[in-house]
Design an enzyme around this catalytic site. Structure first.
Site, PDB file in Angstrom:
ATOM      1  N   ASP A 162      -3.933   1.654-110.832  1.00 14.18           N
ATOM      2  CA  ASP A 162      -4.648   2.372-110.887  1.00 14.18           C
ATOM      3  C   ASP A 162      -4.837   3.545-110.283  1.00 14.18           C
ATOM      4  O   ASP A 162      -4.402   2.943-108.456  1.00 14.18           O
ATOM      5  CB  ASP A 162      -6.531   1.566-111.369  1.00 14.18           C
ATOM      6  CG  ASP A 162      -7.235   2.947-111.583  1.00 14.18           C
ATOM      7  OD1 ASP A 162      -6.556   4.011-112.679  1.00 14.18           O
ATOM      8  OD2 ASP A 162      -8.355   2.466-111.959  1.00 14.18           O
ATOM      9  N   HIS A 167       2.604   8.590-112.458  1.00 11.98           N
ATOM     10  CA  HIS A 167       3.499   7.618-113.901  1.00 11.98           C
ATOM     11  C   HIS A 167       4.522   7.581-112.840  1.00 11.98           C
ATOM     12  O   HIS A 167       4.776   6.332-112.487  1.00 11.98           O
ATOM     13  CB  HIS A 167       2.951   7.982-115.333  1.00 11.98           C
ATOM     14  CG  HIS A 167       1.561   8.309-115.410  1.00 11.98           C
ATOM     15  ND1 HIS A 167       0.998   7.244-115.081  1.00 11.98           N
ATOM     16  CD2 HIS A 167       1.258   8.720-116.504  1.00 11.98           C
ATOM     17  CE1 HIS A 167      -0.338   7.589-115.504  1.00 11.98           C
ATOM     18  NE2 HIS A 167      -0.221   8.460-116.518  1.00 11.98           N
ATOM     19  N   LEU A 170      11.269 -15.200-109.524  1.00 16.57           N
ATOM     20  CA  LEU A 170       9.798 -14.863-110.876  1.00 16.57           C
ATOM     21  C   LEU A 170      10.288 -14.618-111.473  1.00 16.57           C
ATOM     22  O   LEU A 170      10.937 -13.940-112.115  1.00 16.57           O
ATOM     23  CB  LEU A 170       9.993 -13.176-109.535  1.00 16.57           C
ATOM     24  CG  LEU A 170       7.957 -12.506-109.885  1.00 16.57           C
ATOM     25  CD1 LEU A 170       7.309 -13.026-108.601  1.00 16.57           C
ATOM     26  CD2 LEU A 170       8.566 -11.146-109.499  1.00 16.57           C
TER      27      LEU A 170
END
Ligand code: FPP
Length: 220
Positions: free
Chosen positions: A8, A25, A120
């Site tokens: 955020d 962004h 991962l």
């Protein structure tokens, strides 16, 4: 462990610098790369789930929604190499049926190419909302006439694995409909850093703190 992050503060990061929200962004996407690479190198972390687009984010201006979709498409194209080099498997949660065919193809291609990677699993939450996920899980059970039990609901979620550590950046202390079922026993950390300022160093400090916490899962 399963690490989940609410990324955020991209908009506020940009505003603070007199930039457009989309610049936040763009910088945020670079941080996704840094954090994913760090997690791939950290043997304690098996799953990294990132909140990239919520079921509520459609309410944003059309231009910002379109930018985020395009950013994701370009990013997956550009970073396929990073997934391969770092042995990272790519998966998604959420309902992506509304996305463009081009983006859906890009997503399924990235999944296909990385499906055997081991170090991962990076999961992007896309058009994701926990209430929507739980509702879809229960609907599936009703369709298949299975018994409504905690175990069966959990099995039918987009991701069954419980979250161990949840981090939210930007100073907001809320969950915003993210992995509500899976965070039942998660440890939570809230940092004031905006996502574009978040670093692997800060993540490492949080993980070290997490390791010191005693988790009792309701026991004593
Ligand atoms: C929250 O910041 C961020 C989002 C809603 C989108 C998350 C997207 C990225 C981190 C970049 C793209 C991701 C990938 C995987 C390529 P906000 O816009 O809500 O910030 P604000 O609360 O300051 O307005």
């Amino acid at each position: 462990m399963h690490l989940a992050i609410i990324m955020d503060g991209n908009g506020r990061w940009a505003k603070k610098r007199g930039l457009k929200r989309i610049e936040g962004h763009k910088k945020g996407a670079e941080v996704v790369k840094e954090i994913t690479t760090y997690c791939a190198d950290n043997p304690d972390i098996e799953i990294l789930t990132l909140y990239a687009f919520s079921t509520e984010n459609w309410k944003r201006p059309k231009m910002e929604v379109e930018f985020l979709m395009k950013l994701l498409d370009n990013w997956l194209k550009k970073e396929l190499d990073t997934y391969i080099k770092n042995d990272v498997k790519f998966e998604t949660i959420g309902d992506i049926s509304k996305f463009s065919d081009k983006l859906k193809k890009r997503i399924s291609h990235t999944k296909e190419v990385t499906k055997n990677n081991k170090k991962l699993t990076q999961i992007l939450a896309l058009n994701y909302g926990a209430r929507d996920e739980i509702t879809r899980a229960v609907k599936k059970l009703i369709e298949t006439k299975e018994e409504i039990t905690e175990e069966n609901i959990q099995k039918n979620l987009d991701i069954s694995r419980d979250v161990d550590l949840l981090i939210r950046t930007s100073g907001e202390i809320r969950l915003s409909n993210f992995l509500l079922w899976q965070i039942a026993y998660a440890e939570m950390f809230f940092t004031k850093s905006f996502w574009p300022d978040f670093t692997s160093k800060e993540l490492e400090a949080i993980i070290n703190d997490f390791k010191k916490r005693e988790r009792r899962f309701g026991g004593i």
